[in-house]
Design a protein around this motif. Structure first.
Motif, PDB file in Angstrom:
ATOM      1  N   THR A 112       0.806  -1.215   0.000  1.00  0.00           N
ATOM      2  CA  THR A 112       0.000   0.000   0.000  1.00  0.00           C
ATOM      3  C   THR A 112       0.841   1.268   0.000  1.00  0.00           C
ATOM      4  N   THR A 113       1.740   1.403   0.961  1.00  0.00           N
ATOM      5  CA  THR A 113       2.529   2.629   1.078  1.00  0.00           C
ATOM      6  C   THR A 113       3.377   2.863  -0.171  1.00  0.00           C
ATOM      7  N   ARG A 114       3.980   1.811  -0.708  1.00  0.00           N
ATOM      8  CA  ARG A 114       4.842   1.961  -1.880  1.00  0.00           C
ATOM      9  C   ARG A 114       4.047   2.371  -3.116  1.00  0.00           C
ATOM     10  N   ILE A 115       2.886   1.762  -3.308  1.00  0.00           N
ATOM     11  CA  ILE A 115       2.078   2.106  -4.477  1.00  0.00           C
ATOM     12  C   ILE A 115       1.569   3.535  -4.382  1.00  0.00           C
ATOM     13  N   LEU A 116       1.105   3.935  -3.205  1.00  0.00           N
ATOM     14  CA  LEU A 116       0.616   5.305  -3.041  1.00  0.00           C
ATOM     15  C   LEU A 116       1.739   6.319  -3.268  1.00  0.00           C
ATOM     16  N   ARG A 117       2.942   5.995  -2.835  1.00  0.00           N
ATOM     17  CA  ARG A 117       4.068   6.900  -3.051  1.00  0.00           C
ATOM     18  C   ARG A 117       4.416   7.008  -4.535  1.00  0.00           C
ATOM     19  N   ARG A 118       4.213   5.920  -5.253  1.00  0.00           N
ATOM     20  CA  ARG A 118       4.609   5.891  -6.658  1.00  0.00           C
ATOM     21  C   ARG A 118       3.586   6.555  -7.576  1.00  0.00           C
ATOM     22  N   ILE A 119       2.278   6.282  -7.369  1.00  0.00           N
ATOM     23  CA  ILE A 119       1.275   6.794  -8.309  1.00  0.00           C
ATOM     24  C   ILE A 119       0.281   7.763  -7.668  1.00  0.00           C
ATOM     25  N   GLY A 120       0.313   7.941  -6.368  1.00  0.00           N
ATOM     26  CA  GLY A 120      -0.587   8.880  -5.713  1.00  0.00           C
ATOM     27  C   GLY A 120      -1.954   8.283  -5.406  1.00  0.00           C
ATOM     28  N   PHE A 121      -2.703   9.001  -4.569  1.00  0.00           N
ATOM     29  CA  PHE A 121      -3.991   8.493  -4.100  1.00  0.00           C
ATOM     30  C   PHE A 121      -5.018   8.408  -5.221  1.00  0.00           C
ATOM     31  N   ARG A 122      -5.115   9.461  -6.043  1.00  0.00           N
ATOM     32  CA  ARG A 122      -6.214   9.517  -7.014  1.00  0.00           C
ATOM     33  C   ARG A 122      -6.132   8.376  -8.021  1.00  0.00           C
ATOM     34  N   ARG A 123      -4.997   8.228  -8.679  1.00  0.00           N
ATOM     35  CA  ARG A 123      -4.873   7.172  -9.680  1.00  0.00           C
ATOM     36  C   ARG A 123      -5.012   5.786  -9.056  1.00  0.00           C
ATOM     37  N   ALA A 124      -4.481   5.648  -7.831  1.00  0.00           N
ATOM     38  CA  ALA A 124      -4.590   4.347  -7.158  1.00  0.00           C
ATOM     39  C   ALA A 124      -6.045   3.994  -6.894  1.00  0.00           C
TER      40      ALA A 124
END
Length: 478
Positions: free
Chosen positions: A329-341
Motif C-alpha cells: 500500500t505505502t509503496r504504491i501510493l508513493r509511486r502513483i498517488g492516491f487519485r490514480r490508485a
C-alpha cells in the motif's frame, strides 16, 4: 494551581515514544471485533438450523450488531472528549465481553439479536475511539504507517476467524465462537491500561447534541430494520412504515443539524472535498463489502455444498490477501498517488466481487483460494486509501467529529450491504421459485452488488490530482 495544571489538555505530539506500539495495541482491540465477525459468518448456516430459521434470515444477527455500531458511534467522540479516550476505550472492551457471554447463552434468534445489540454497544466505541487515539498522538507524516500497523492485528483476526469458525462448528458447538472473546478481551483490557497514554481533548468538550442524536438514532435504526424486513419479505406493511419513519427522522436531523452549533454528526464536514469524496465513494464500495462476508459463506456451504471447515479455509484467502496488501500500500501510493490508485484499483476491487459469482463446486481448491487472495489484496488496498485520505484536510480540532462521522457512515454502509445482499438473494430465490438459495441465486446477488461498487468510479475521478501528496510522498503536480 494544581487543579488548573491537571485540567490542561495534553496535546504534545507524539504522546507515546513509539507510535508503532500504540498502533499495535489499538489494533489488538480491533482484532477482537474482526475475529468475532468473521468467525460468526462461517457459523451462520449452522446457527440457522439450531434456531429453526432459513439461512438468509440470519442476516439480522449481523445487521443488529452493525446497527448498534452505526447508532452509537456518534456518541464515541463526545464521550472520549468528556471522559477521556483511554477510559472509554477500556469500558468498551468490558461491554463487548459481557455481550459475547450473553450471545453464547442464547437459544432463539430474537435473543441473539438482543445480545448482539449489546455486544455492538461495546464495539461501537472500540474502533473509532482507538482510531481517535492514533489521530491525536501520531504526527501526520507517520499517519499512513500508523494506520498500517493498526491494521496488522485486525487482519490477523480476520485471517484467524474463518478457519477457526469452521473448526469450531465442525468439531465443537458454535457457542464457543463467543466464549473465545473472553480471554482475548481480558488481555486487551490489560494492554490498554498498561501501555496506552492518557489522551485528552484538544478543546473544551461542547454540550452534546442529544436531540440530534435521538433523531439520528431513530432514522438509522428504523431505516435499517425496515430494509431488513424487506429482505425477509415477512411483514411488508411494517417494513414500509419503518422506512418511512426512518427517512422522516433523517430529514429532520438534516434540518436540525443546520441550526445546531455542535450537531451529533457534523454535516458541514462534507464541505471538505477529500472528506466528502472519500465518504461517498467509500460508502458505495462498502455496500458491496458488507454483502460479501454474508453471501460468501452461504454460497460455499449451501450453494456449493462445502463443509464449514472447508468454507473457512477458503475465506482465509481474503484475509491473507489483505495482509499482503499491507506491504504494497505505502509503496504504491508513493509511486502513483492516491487519485490514480483509487480510480484503477477501485475498478479491480469491484470486479473482484464478481469473481465469486462464477465459483463452481468442482473448481480446484487452489484456484478458488488464489482468486480470493487477489480479492483480499485489491479490497484492502482500496479501504486503506479511503481511511487515510478522508482526514487529509480535516483540521486537528475537528478530528473527533470527523472520526465519528466517518465511522458512522462506514458501519452504516456495511449494514446496508448485508441488507442488500439478503434482499437480492431473496428476490433471486423468488424469481427461480426456490425455497432454499441455489448457486445461480448467489451468482445473481454477487453480480448486482458488483454494479453498486463500480458506480464509485465517478467519485474517484472527482478527487484532485495531487490529493494526499503529503501523506503518500507522491510528487505534487504543478
Amino acid at each position: 494551581m494544581t487543579e488548573e495544571k491537571a485540567d490542561a489538555p495534553a496535546i504534545s505530539l507524539p504522546v507515546f515514544p513509539d507510535y508503532r506500539l500504540t498502533s499495535l495495541i489499538v489494533g489488538c482491540a480491533i482484532f477482537l471485533e474482526q475475529m468475532d465477525g468473521t468467525v460468526l459468518a462461517t457459523a451462520l448456516p449452522t446457527m440457522a438450523r439450531d434456531f429453526h430459521v432459513s439461512a438468509p434470515a440470519m442476516s439480522v444477527a449481523v445487521t443488529s450488531y452493525l446497527l448498534a455500531l452505526a447508532v452509537l458511534i456518534p456518541v464515541s467522540g463526545a464521550m472520549s472528549d468528556r471522559f477521556g479516550a483511554k477510559r472509554v476505550f477500556n469500558s468498551s472492551i468490558v461491554v463487548f465481553i459481557i455481550g459475547s457471554i450473553l450471545c453464547s447463552l442464547t437459544r432463539t434468534l430474537p435473543m441473539m439479536v438482543a445480545a448482539r445489540l449489546l455486544q455492538g454497544t461495546g464495539g461501537a466505541m472500540m474502533a473509532p475511539v482507538g482510531r481517535l487515539v492514533i489521530l491525536r498522538t501520531v504526527e501526520r507524516r507517520h499517519l499512513v504507517s500508523s494506520m498500517m500497523w493498526t491494521l496488522i492485528p485486525a487482519i490477523v483476526g480476520t485471517m484467524a476467524g474463518p478457519p477457526l469458525g469452521g473448526f469450531i462448528v465442525e468439531y465443537f458447538d458454535w457457542r464457543w465462537i463467543f466464549y473465545i472473546n473472553v480471554p482475548i478481551g481480558v488481555l486487551g483490557y490489560w494492554l490498554v491500561r498498561r501501555y496506552i497514554p492518557v489522551v485528552h481533548s484538544v478543546t473544551q468538550p461542547a454540550r452534546f447534541d442529544w436531540p440530534g442524536f435521538a433523531l439520528c438514532s431513530v432514522g438509522l435504526s428504523c431505516s435499517l430494520f425496515g430494509l431488513e424486513l424487506f429482505g425477509q419479505n415477512t411483514d411488508m406493511r411494517n417494513a414500509v412504515l419503518l422506512v418511512a419513519i426512518g427517512v422522516t427522522a433523517c430529514v429532520g436531523y438534516v434540518w436540525h443539524a443546520r441550526r445546531c452549533a455542535n450537531p451529533a454528526v457534523d454535516l458541514t464536514l462534507l464541505r471538505i472535498d477529500s472528506f466528502r469524496l472519500s465518504v461517498v465513494s467509500g460508502s458505495l464500495m462498502r455496500i458491496t463489502q458488507g454483502a460479501q462476508p454474508f453471501l460468501l459463506p452461504l454460497l460455499l456451504q449451501i450453494g456449493l455444498g462445502f463443509s464449514a471447515l472447508r468454507s473457512g479455509q477458503l475465506i482465509l484467502g481474503i484475509s491473507l490477501g489483505a495482509l499482503m496488501a499491507r506491504v504494497l500500500t505505502t509503496r504504491i501510493l508513493r509511486r502513483i498517488g492516491f487519485r490514480r490508485a483509487m480510480v484503477y484499483n477501485g475498478v479491480l476491487a469491484s470486479l473482484s466481487y464478481a469473481i465469486c459469482a462464477f465459483f463452481q463446486a468442482d473448481w480446484p481448491f487452489w484456484l478458488m483460494f488464489g482468486l480470493l487472495v487477489y480479492c483480499g489484496i485489491v479490497m484492502s488496498f482500496q479501504f486503506a486509501a479511503y481511511n487515510t485520505i478522508a482526514y487529509e484536510a480535516v483540521p486537528t480540532d475537528r478530528m473527533s467529529a470527523a472520526n465519528s462521522f466517518y465511522s458512522t457512515l462506514q458501519q452504516l454502509m456495511l449494514s446496508v450491504g448485508v441488507c442488500c445482499g439478503a434482499l437480492v438473494l431473496k428476490l433471486a430465490m423468488a424469481a427461480s421459485h426456490n425455497a432454499e438459495p441455489s448457486r445461480l441465486d448467489f451468482s445473481a446477488a454477487f453480480l448486482i452488488v458488483t454494479v453498486i461498487s463500480l458506480s464509485s468510479t465517478r467519485w474517484h475521478l472527482a478527487f484532485a490530482h495531487d490529493v494526499g501528496h503529503e501523506m503518500s510522498g507522491h510528487p505534487r503536480r504543478t
